[in-house]
Motif scaffolding. Sequence first.
Motif, mmCIF file in Angstrom:
data_model
loop_
_atom_site.group_PDB
_atom_site.id
_atom_site.type_symbol
_atom_site.label_atom_id
_atom_site.label_comp_id
_atom_site.label_asym_id
_atom_site.label_seq_id
_atom_site.Cartn_x
_atom_site.Cartn_y
_atom_site.Cartn_z
ATOM 1 N N VAL A 153 72.012 28.682 57.020
ATOM 2 C CA VAL A 153 70.649 28.010 58.017
ATOM 3 C C VAL A 153 71.205 27.291 58.972
ATOM 4 C CG1 VAL A 153 69.293 26.384 56.965
ATOM 5 C CG2 VAL A 153 69.987 27.648 55.595
ATOM 6 N N VAL A 154 70.951 27.317 59.946
ATOM 7 C CA VAL A 154 70.896 26.986 61.056
ATOM 8 C C VAL A 154 69.646 26.107 61.921
ATOM 9 C CG1 VAL A 154 71.438 26.789 64.082
ATOM 10 C CG2 VAL A 154 72.879 28.169 61.719
ATOM 11 N N ALA A 155 70.037 25.227 62.047
ATOM 12 C CA ALA A 155 68.857 24.038 62.565
ATOM 13 C C ALA A 155 68.958 23.720 64.173
ATOM 14 C CB ALA A 155 68.685 22.444 62.011
ATOM 15 N N LEU A 192 71.974 16.172 62.182
ATOM 16 C CA LEU A 192 73.433 16.296 62.652
ATOM 17 C C LEU A 192 74.369 15.590 60.912
ATOM 18 C CD1 LEU A 192 73.806 14.452 65.730
ATOM 19 C CD2 LEU A 192 74.765 16.669 65.136
ATOM 20 N N ALA A 193 73.652 15.431 60.879
ATOM 21 C CA ALA A 193 73.607 14.949 58.801
ATOM 22 C C ALA A 193 73.443 16.079 58.379
ATOM 23 C CB ALA A 193 72.785 13.545 58.553
ATOM 24 N N TYR A 194 72.556 16.623 58.333
ATOM 25 C CA TYR A 194 72.159 17.700 57.146
ATOM 26 C C TYR A 194 73.425 18.352 57.299
ATOM 27 C CZ TYR A 194 68.025 16.045 55.781
ATOM 28 O OH TYR A 194 66.860 15.869 54.930
ATOM 29 N N ALA A 207 77.126 17.300 58.799
ATOM 30 C CA ALA A 207 77.557 16.728 57.768
ATOM 31 C C ALA A 207 78.153 17.325 56.104
ATOM 32 C CB ALA A 207 77.929 15.453 57.988
ATOM 33 N N VAL A 208 76.405 17.011 56.065
ATOM 34 C CA VAL A 208 76.892 16.966 54.052
ATOM 35 C C VAL A 208 76.644 18.297 53.368
ATOM 36 C CG1 VAL A 208 74.010 17.012 53.851
ATOM 37 C CG2 VAL A 208 75.386 15.617 51.882
ATOM 38 N N GLY A 209 76.383 19.487 54.767
ATOM 39 C CA GLY A 209 76.389 20.683 53.928
ATOM 40 C C GLY A 209 75.398 21.925 53.625
ATOM 41 N N ARG A 210 73.902 20.713 53.873
ATOM 42 C CA ARG A 210 72.461 21.440 53.963
ATOM 43 C C ARG A 210 72.557 22.633 54.751
ATOM 44 N NH1 ARG A 210 69.495 15.787 52.237
ATOM 45 N NH2 ARG A 210 70.649 15.347 50.740
ATOM 46 N N THR A 211 72.735 22.336 55.401
ATOM 47 C CA THR A 211 72.335 23.483 57.053
ATOM 48 C C THR A 211 74.365 23.452 57.277
ATOM 49 O OG1 THR A 211 72.058 22.448 58.545
ATOM 50 C CG2 THR A 211 70.429 22.409 57.686
ATOM 51 N N GLU A 212 74.743 24.454 58.311
ATOM 52 C CA GLU A 212 75.961 24.860 58.854
ATOM 53 C C GLU A 212 75.931 24.675 60.036
ATOM 54 O OE1 GLU A 212 74.045 26.731 55.985
ATOM 55 O OE2 GLU A 212 75.679 25.675 55.201
ATOM 56 N N VAL A 268 77.073 12.977 65.530
ATOM 57 C CA VAL A 268 78.459 13.173 65.872
ATOM 58 C C VAL A 268 79.207 12.748 64.848
ATOM 59 C CG1 VAL A 268 79.932 13.734 67.747
ATOM 60 C CG2 VAL A 268 77.497 14.108 68.364
ATOM 61 N N LEU A 269 79.430 11.649 64.604
ATOM 62 C CA LEU A 269 80.571 10.974 64.394
ATOM 63 C C LEU A 269 80.310 11.755 62.124
ATOM 64 C CD1 LEU A 269 82.984 9.494 64.295
ATOM 65 C CD2 LEU A 269 81.983 6.991 63.859
ATOM 66 N N LEU A 270 79.307 11.865 62.611
ATOM 67 C CA LEU A 270 79.344 12.110 60.703
ATOM 68 C C LEU A 270 79.523 13.520 60.857
ATOM 69 C CD1 LEU A 270 75.723 10.926 60.016
ATOM 70 C CD2 LEU A 270 77.527 10.213 59.053
ATOM 71 N N VAL A 271 79.310 14.524 61.793
ATOM 72 C CA VAL A 271 79.895 15.697 61.261
ATOM 73 C C VAL A 271 81.443 15.999 61.469
ATOM 74 C CG1 VAL A 271 79.417 18.563 62.540
ATOM 75 C CG2 VAL A 271 77.722 16.149 62.232
ATOM 76 N N THR A 272 82.282 14.898 62.682
ATOM 77 C CA THR A 272 83.216 15.125 63.145
ATOM 78 C C THR A 272 84.108 14.679 61.612
ATOM 79 O OG1 THR A 272 83.213 13.483 64.225
ATOM 80 C CG2 THR A 272 83.109 15.802 65.415
#
Length: 265
Positions: free
Chosen positions: A154-156, A195-197, A199-204, A220-224
């Motif tokens: 799932v891509v936002a 971006l948070a989603y 990071a937490v794997g709700r979206t890819e 961006v820091l959350l994802v990396t």
Amino acid sequence: MNYTQIMAYVKDLAHQAGRIMLAAHDEAEKTAKTKSGSANFVTAYDIAVQEHLIKRLRERFPEAVFIAEEKDNDPSLLEREFCFVIDPIDGTTNFMHNYKCSAISIAMVSHGETVIGVVYDPYRGELYHAEKGKGAFLNDKPIHVSERCSEQAVVALGTSPYYKDTLAEKTFSLARDVYCRVGDLRRTGTAALDLAYVAVGRTEGFFEWILSPWDHAAGVLLVTEAGGIVTQADGSPTVLSAPCSVWAGNRMVHAVLIDAAKRYC
Ligand code: IPD
Ligand code: CA
């Protein structure tokens, strides 16, 4: 003072800011004013949250400087030791519609590098935080990007609504290309939570052609820190000194999004 102590203070401030947002109930739209660009608004709550955050951060860190959505900004401040990059309400349009999908985004940048990121969704009571080199967390539990492949992804996307005239065609043409290569698409209305989603794997994955630094600095820091990848559409690093594109995802989906963008770069 170390970054962990600063983080504790910033997390507390994010909760305070969330209470200001929730106090709006469905009254926010009445306080809205237009800004430059299409469909771009600011409410009295955006201003109140920003003023509260800056006031409290200044009290605690007298040397702090600020880059924030609802004020004039000087990108050279990013090179200081304590530069806070603030989006008081990311998802202002959702907020005005009482859609309950908006967040507070606070990053701390030190000598040009983002070292702290906090994104707080007061509707779900979800606080995401990351410190450079120390991982990413949701309500203090470690998080990681998902391992789903592109077919399951799932891509936002962000629609860059303030740049409709120049970006509508490119956004939706690319969205069609991506849609055919992934499971499905989403549009939340808040890049910080997009971006948070990831990071937490709700979206890819997530992509948007133009974002301002306050929209993506913390996310961006959350994802990396959650093991994902973030670049601009052409694969170069994102920047905070000017608006830029933001392409994020787990390793597999980020590669697909970069490949899809090639026709447009
Ligand atoms: C907006 C949101 C939206 C994105 C826009 C941003 P704002 O921020 O993040 O999802 O598509 O590009 O400007 O104006 O609500 O703080
Ligand atoms: Ca924003």
